[in-house]
Design an enzyme around this catalytic site. Structure first.
Site: not given
Ligand SMILES: *Cc1c(COP(=O)(O)O)cnc(C)c1O
Length: 360
Positions: A101, A171, A195
């Protein structure tokens, strides 16, 4: 009705209490005569929903007044572009690559400017967090970027990088609201909610006010300019109304669970159960160095691909689902987000002990 123990990395398990409340309120939301899905986002009743959700999030995280809370769409992946579009004044930023990511965010930023790799743990399949105490950060960098909890690899920063005065962008998709946080250490905290907080379709960005500005990169779409969203309290266009409502119910649940310190205690208990077992097992091994282990995502292997497959199949049949690891790591991964009850982890570990005995 029969519910499984869902160890999915995302979209992921939600608290049963919240699902029941949503079911109860489905046909007639608190006397409005309609579902939250059916109401105007400009109505008084919806305004209460989004304002209460924001206030509860502010209370939970202790978000200072000089930070805006935005409820956005497009997934965390769209913020990979929004971050450089809104922040790259000098067209230069530093990225720490701790997994897929972080790498995707870095590659996206390269479209808009000079994204510089400050450190990486790619050399050992992202099984650790690199030393971030003295990074080659230069004066002209607009920000330093991290992915705080690495969903695929199961690592988490235990100390934030020394950004040498630059704003930190993080993030937190897979560790959102899992433990207390000092918001003032960040310029931007953002994450997709699927998540740990709610249904896919909502992204929450918490942004210090001075980083929300008009002079964004030329060509930035109106919708991706944070100022557009901030000036309109996330209601510039139709927001993901129902998803935000569910996030609000989850915030209420977390408050009742003792807030973020309650969550941290609950998550540490669960993680201890599984890591203690992995440390003593002769069959299963964790794939991450101990000091960087995530409380949320726990990857493990047997060392034998066939045995891994057998484990996943038997676990699924026993009601422990979505344990297959990411294809780049192999093996298994148990995601044990906020809403996973302690019994789910205890029963999984019991199942792993039995599997180990039967497969000596
Ligand atoms: C799942 C995830 C993403 C991507 O998320 P989307 O909403 O599908 O774009 C980005 N960063 C992390 C850390 C993730 O776990």
């Amino acid at each position: 009705m029969s519910r499984v123990y869902n160890f999915s990395a995302g979209p992921a398990v939600l608290p049963e209490e919240v699902l029941k409340q949503a079911a109860d309120e489905m046909m007639d939301y608190r006397g409005s005569g309609m579902s939250v899905m059916e109401m105007s986002h400009r109505s008084k009743v919806y305004d209460d929903i989004i304002k209460t959700a924001e206030q509860d999030l502010r209370d939970l995280m202790g978000i200072p007044n000089n930070y805006k809370v935005l409820f956005l769409q497009g997934g965390a992946s769209q913020q990979f572009a929004a971050v450089p579009m809104n922040l790259m004044k000098n067209k230069r930023a530093g990225y720490i690559i701790t997994g897929q990511w972080a790498k995707k965010a870095y590659q996206e930023a390269k479209i808009y400017g000079d994204a510089v790799e400050l450190a990486s743990s790619a050399d050992k399949t992202f099984s650790y967090i690199p030393d971030v105490s003295d990074l080659p950060i230069t004066d002209d960098m607009d920000y330093v970027y991290i992915c705080e909890n690495n969903t695929i690899y199961g690592t988490k920063y235990k100390t934030l990088p020394n950004t040498k005065g630059k704003d930190l962008v993080s993030d937190v998709s897979s560790c959102f609201l899992s433990e207390p946080v000092d918001v003032t250490k960040y310029g931007v905290i953002y994450g997709g909610v699927q998540k740990n907080i709610g249904p896919a379709g909502v992204v929450i960005s918490i942004i210090r006010e001075d980083l929300i500005r008009d002079d964004v990169l030329a060509g930035t779409p109106t919708m991706l300019k944070w100022k557009t969203q901030a000036d309109n309290d996330s209601l510039y266009n139709t927001p993901p109304c129902y998803g935000i409502y569910i996030c609000g119910l989850v915030f209420g649940w977390i408050k009742r669970m003792g807030g973020l310190s309650g969550m941290k205690a609950h998550n540490e208990r669960k993680a201890a159960v599984i890591y203690e077992f992995l440390d003593k097992s002769e069959l299963f091994k964790g794939t991450v160095v101990k000091e960087d282990r995530s409380l949320m995502n726990v990857p493990f292997v047997t060392g034998d691909e066939e045995l891994d497959k057998k484990f996943v199949a038997e676990a699924t049949a026993a009601g422990f689902v979505n344990l297959k690891g990411h294809r780049t790591v192999g093996g298994m991964r148990a995601s044990i987000y906020n809403a996973m009850p302690i019994e789910g982890v205890e029963k999984l570990v019991q199942f792993m002990e039995d599997f180990e005995k039967n497969n000596k």
